[in-house]
Each structure stands twice: as structure tokens, then as C-alpha cells.
Scaffold this motif. Sequence first.
Motif, PDB file in Angstrom:
ATOM      1  N   UNK A   1      -4.016  -0.089  -1.315  1.00  0.00           N
ATOM      2  CA  UNK A   1      -3.068  -1.232  -1.388  1.00  0.00           C
ATOM      3  C   UNK A   1      -4.221  -2.540  -0.584  1.00  0.00           C
ATOM      4  N   UNK A   2      -5.182  -1.879  -0.113  1.00  0.00           N
ATOM      5  CA  UNK A   2      -6.072  -3.000   0.602  1.00  0.00           C
ATOM      6  C   UNK A   2      -6.990  -3.717  -0.628  1.00  0.00           C
ATOM      7  N   UNK A   3      -7.531  -3.130  -1.526  1.00  0.00           N
ATOM      8  CA  UNK A   3      -8.031  -3.853  -2.750  1.00  0.00           C
ATOM      9  C   UNK A   3      -6.899  -4.278  -3.627  1.00  0.00           C
ATOM     10  N   UNK A   4      -5.792  -3.762  -3.772  1.00  0.00           N
ATOM     11  CA  UNK A   4      -4.801  -3.834  -4.589  1.00  0.00           C
ATOM     12  C   UNK A   4      -3.916  -4.949  -4.236  1.00  0.00           C
ATOM     13  N   UNK A   5      -3.078  -4.713  -3.702  1.00  0.00           N
ATOM     14  CA  UNK A   5      -2.043  -5.797  -3.240  1.00  0.00           C
ATOM     15  C   UNK A   5      -2.519  -6.915  -2.126  1.00  0.00           C
ATOM     16  N   UNK A   6      -3.481  -6.229  -1.607  1.00  0.00           N
ATOM     17  CA  UNK A   6      -4.168  -7.442  -0.517  1.00  0.00           C
ATOM     18  C   UNK A   6      -5.598  -7.808  -0.849  1.00  0.00           C
ATOM     19  N   UNK A   7      -5.755  -7.597  -2.137  1.00  0.00           N
ATOM     20  CA  UNK A   7      -6.958  -8.195  -2.822  1.00  0.00           C
ATOM     21  C   UNK A   7      -7.422  -9.664  -2.233  1.00  0.00           C
TER      22      UNK A   7
ATOM     23  N   UNK B   1      -1.661  11.751   1.951  1.00  0.00           N
ATOM     24  CA  UNK B   1      -1.156  11.010   0.763  1.00  0.00           C
ATOM     25  C   UNK B   1      -0.690   9.418   1.223  1.00  0.00           C
ATOM     26  N   UNK B   2      -0.221   9.655   2.598  1.00  0.00           N
ATOM     27  CA  UNK B   2      -0.046   8.205   3.041  1.00  0.00           C
ATOM     28  C   UNK B   2      -1.282   7.380   3.255  1.00  0.00           C
ATOM     29  N   UNK B   3      -2.415   8.018   3.585  1.00  0.00           N
ATOM     30  CA  UNK B   3      -3.692   7.505   3.676  1.00  0.00           C
ATOM     31  C   UNK B   3      -4.288   6.856   2.414  1.00  0.00           C
ATOM     32  N   UNK B   4      -4.001   7.459   1.355  1.00  0.00           N
ATOM     33  CA  UNK B   4      -4.534   7.236  -0.022  1.00  0.00           C
ATOM     34  C   UNK B   4      -3.590   6.189  -0.589  1.00  0.00           C
TER      35      UNK B   4
ATOM     36  N   UNK C   1      -5.536 -10.575  10.259  1.00  0.00           N
ATOM     37  CA  UNK C   1      -4.311 -10.589  10.747  1.00  0.00           C
ATOM     38  C   UNK C   1      -3.277  -9.958   9.499  1.00  0.00           C
ATOM     39  N   UNK C   2      -3.688 -10.541   8.154  1.00  0.00           N
ATOM     40  CA  UNK C   2      -2.617 -10.025   7.268  1.00  0.00           C
ATOM     41  C   UNK C   2      -2.858  -8.479   6.819  1.00  0.00           C
ATOM     42  N   UNK C   3      -4.102  -7.821   6.957  1.00  0.00           N
ATOM     43  CA  UNK C   3      -4.199  -6.785   6.760  1.00  0.00           C
ATOM     44  C   UNK C   3      -3.340  -5.819   7.773  1.00  0.00           C
ATOM     45  N   UNK C   4      -3.516  -6.244   9.068  1.00  0.00           N
ATOM     46  CA  UNK C   4      -2.727  -5.656   9.963  1.00  0.00           C
ATOM     47  C   UNK C   4      -1.221  -5.520   9.815  1.00  0.00           C
ATOM     48  N   UNK C   5      -0.844  -6.858   9.329  1.00  0.00           N
ATOM     49  CA  UNK C   5       0.923  -6.741   9.155  1.00  0.00           C
ATOM     50  C   UNK C   5       1.009  -5.642   7.719  1.00  0.00           C
ATOM     51  N   UNK C   6       0.177  -5.866   6.798  1.00  0.00           N
ATOM     52  CA  UNK C   6       0.268  -4.791   5.665  1.00  0.00           C
ATOM     53  C   UNK C   6       0.502  -3.373   5.969  1.00  0.00           C
ATOM     54  N   UNK C   7      -0.673  -2.942   7.019  1.00  0.00           N
ATOM     55  CA  UNK C   7      -0.588  -1.684   7.537  1.00  0.00           C
ATOM     56  C   UNK C   7       0.601  -1.444   8.159  1.00  0.00           C
TER      57      UNK C   7
END
Length: 100
Positions: A69-75, A61-64, A26-32
Motif C-alpha cells: 500500500x505504500x506504493x499503491x494506496x499511498x503513492x 502476510x501482514x507486512x506484504x 505523517x500520512x504514511x504513519x497514519x496509514x501504517x
Amino acid sequence: MTEALEITTLRPAPGLTAADFAAANADIDEYLRRQPGFLWRRIVQRDDGTVVDIVAYDSRAHAERGASGIMGEMGNSPVHSTIDHSTVDWQLTTVLRHVQ
């Protein structure tokens, strides 16, 4: 711009299911949804229980940037504890043909 797909295959952590993995996103979906260039996401399960998580962006570039952020901001996301990390295969790919 050329679309890019982030394609991740994985197995759920021992004792968990693909449904557990999907629910923990759920939180990853919001991040995306907040990421520039995000187009869509699909989480599917193969017959052998492997999860395939596909995220589409409008450019590599947007994909990268989104993927980092999945492992950074959303770690600290709970989703990370639902994954058997030894099974993860992560790739960024460029879309060569798009048919609607």
C-alpha cells in the motif's frame, strides 16, 4: 505468528536531509497505524546520512499487504519526493529471535 520486519535503506533526495524525509512521513504513519498486524516503526539515520526505515508486523502476510500500500494506496504521499529512489534497498525479513 512470526514477526516480520520491512527494512528499507535510502538516501534523501538531493538538497534534502534525513529530517526532511522523517517529517514527510505523517500520512504514511497514519496509514501504517490502520494496517492489520502493524506493531511499530522506527526511522533512524546512520553516520553517513543513510536512512534506515524499519516497520514491524506480526506476520509476513501482514507486512506484504502493508508494504504494497505504500506504493499503491499511498503513492501520492509527499514522502516519495524526499527520496533518492536510485538508492532504495527494500527487504522483508522474518524475525528469528525476539528478546525484550
